[in-house]
Design an enzyme around this catalytic site. Structure first.
Site, PDB file in Angstrom:
ATOM      1  N   LYS A 242      33.318  40.140  42.869  1.00 38.63           N
ATOM      2  CA  LYS A 242      33.204  39.336  41.652  1.00 38.63           C
ATOM      3  C   LYS A 242      32.026  39.736  40.762  1.00 38.63           C
ATOM      4  CE  LYS A 242      35.785  36.864  40.635  1.00 38.63           C
ATOM      5  NZ  LYS A 242      37.194  36.559  40.248  1.00 38.63           N
TER       6      LYS A 242
HETATM    7  N1  PMP Z   1      38.297  37.685  47.881  1.00 39.42           N
HETATM    8  C1  PMP Z   1      37.216  36.906  47.737  1.00 39.42           C
HETATM    9  C2  PMP Z   1      36.315  36.708  48.906  1.00 39.42           C
HETATM   10  C3  PMP Z   1      36.951  36.268  46.510  1.00 39.42           C
HETATM   11  O1  PMP Z   1      35.878  35.481  46.363  1.00 39.42           O
HETATM   12  C4  PMP Z   1      37.860  36.462  45.440  1.00 39.42           C
HETATM   13  C5  PMP Z   1      37.599  35.786  44.111  1.00 39.42           C
HETATM   14  N2  PMP Z   1      37.814  34.405  44.093  1.00 39.42           N
HETATM   15  C6  PMP Z   1      38.988  37.252  45.645  1.00 39.42           C
HETATM   16  C7  PMP Z   1      39.163  37.874  46.876  1.00 39.42           C
HETATM   17  C8  PMP Z   1      40.056  37.422  44.598  1.00 39.42           C
HETATM   18  O2  PMP Z   1      39.616  38.091  43.465  1.00 39.42           O
HETATM   19  P1  PMP Z   1      40.231  37.781  42.041  1.00 39.42           P
HETATM   20  O3  PMP Z   1      39.614  36.498  41.547  1.00 39.42           O
HETATM   21  O4  PMP Z   1      39.828  38.962  41.231  1.00 39.42           O
HETATM   22  O5  PMP Z   1      41.699  37.640  42.171  1.00 39.42           O
END
Ligand code: PMP
Length: 326
Positions: free
Chosen positions: A44
């Site tokens: 992130k």
């Molecule tokens: N894995 C983790 C540990 C996350 O914190 C996030 C973000 N919420 C994601 C995957 C998914 O990423 P995205 O928000 O880009 O879909």
């Protein structure tokens, strides 16, 4: 000499790691993008940086301004680091059901943290809605709005996708990732498809998320639930719109545990639950495709963020699981 010009400049360009145990087992090259090595500790950081820099470019965020977001974890952590480095204030709205570790970490890093009761998205008291209102009422503030602000997926279109393309010399058969906001999956998938439309782009899904049925049957519905954090969604966000979904592969929590403990014990990689879903889906795909394929996914954050949960025997026991024997 190669020197990064501060925190923001150190985001991205993470290594692509061959997951030796599962690659050898399947005869495929299963590669994990080591996003836990970003300076704020997760994938992130990329979205946080693009969201802030886009607001700066548009003149919406000026020196001394405030970045407001409703988030339960990694996005907030990325935002606070960048705000510190760039001289902004950061205000995070978080549901009071989130772990004490996360709330404490956000405070330690310097965010103003407001906890609110956990209520559904349609309720005006929902943490995302509250964060939007606070941003509107605060002078010289922006609302990061990670779910529907497409600066999020552009971060992956402009960085994660090109890095994977370069690191593999364009030899990729499939890209898989789980979706929270959808920024990581969609931005990377859009870039890779432009480069080679034959690359399969596949959603890795936990139970309890509606994206699986959306991809399989075109309807937003879900079965079951999951202990994973930061992934799964009940709606199609702006970041997911028009993303190329070739398929979806679902992974249970029990399988997720098997994958993260195997990564730890066999490959020395200590990762969070979403990485277990990602690698689990990648291994299932490898078995389906057969040997000789290159499959790329992400290792989104470190297991250290879940030490009191996924890596704690008592917590697992309270959920009806145990540490798998690997
Ligand atoms: N894995 C983790 C540990 C996350 O914190 C996030 C973000 N919420 C994601 C995957 C998914 O990423 P995205 O928000 O880009 O879909």
């Amino acid at each position: 000499m190669e020197i990064k010009k501060g925190f923001a400049d150190a985001i991205g360009n993470t290594p692509l790691i061959r997951l030796n145990y599962y690659s050898d087992q399947t005869g495929c090259e299963i590669l994990g993008k080591a996003e836990f090595l970003n300076p704020g500790g997760s994938v992130k950081d990329r979205a946080a940086l693009f969201i802030i820099e886009e607001a700066e470019k548009k003149g919406l965020l000026k020196p001394g301004g405030t970045v407001v977001e409703g988030t339960a974890g990694n996005t907030g952590i990325g935002l606070v680091h960048i705000c510190n480095a760039k001289g902004y204030k950061c205000l995070i709205v978080i549901p009071d059901t989130q772990s004490k570790e996360k709330i404490d970490l956000l405070k330690t890093l310097g965010a103003e943290v407001r906890t609110v009761p956990a209520v559904p998205y349609k309720d005006p008291g929902n943490y995302v809605k509250v964060s939007a209102r606070i941003a509107e009422e605060t002078p010289n503030a922006i609302w990061a709005n990670q779910f529907d602000n497409v600066a999020n997926r552009l971060a992956h279109y402009h960085t994660t996708g090109p890095e994977i393309w370069r690191q593999t010399d364009g030899k990729v058969d499939a890209w898989l990732a789980s979706l929270g906001t959808g920024g990581t999956f969609s931005g990377t998938a859009m870039f890779l498809k432009e480069k080679n439309p034959k690359i399969k782009t596949i959603a890795a899904e936990p139970y309890g998320s509606a994206i699986y049925n959306f991809v399989k049957k075109g309807e937003l519905s879900s079965e079951g639930n999951s202990f994973t954090e930061g992934i799964g969604n009940g709606r199609i966000t702006e970041n997911m719109k028009d993303a190329p979904f070739d398929d979806a592969i679902r992974v249970t929590d029990e399988e997720c545990l098997e994958f993260i403990y195997t990564l730890l014990r066999k490959d020395g990689l200590f990762v969070g639950g979403s990485s277990g879903i990602n690698v689990g889906a990648a291994v299932k795909l490898a078995k389906e495709l057969g040997p000789g394929h290159t499959i790329v996914t992400i290792l989104a954050d470190s297991g250290a963020r879940y030490q009191s949960r996924l890596y704690d025997q008592d917590w697992l026991k309270s959920k009806g699981y145990s540490i798998p024997e690997v």
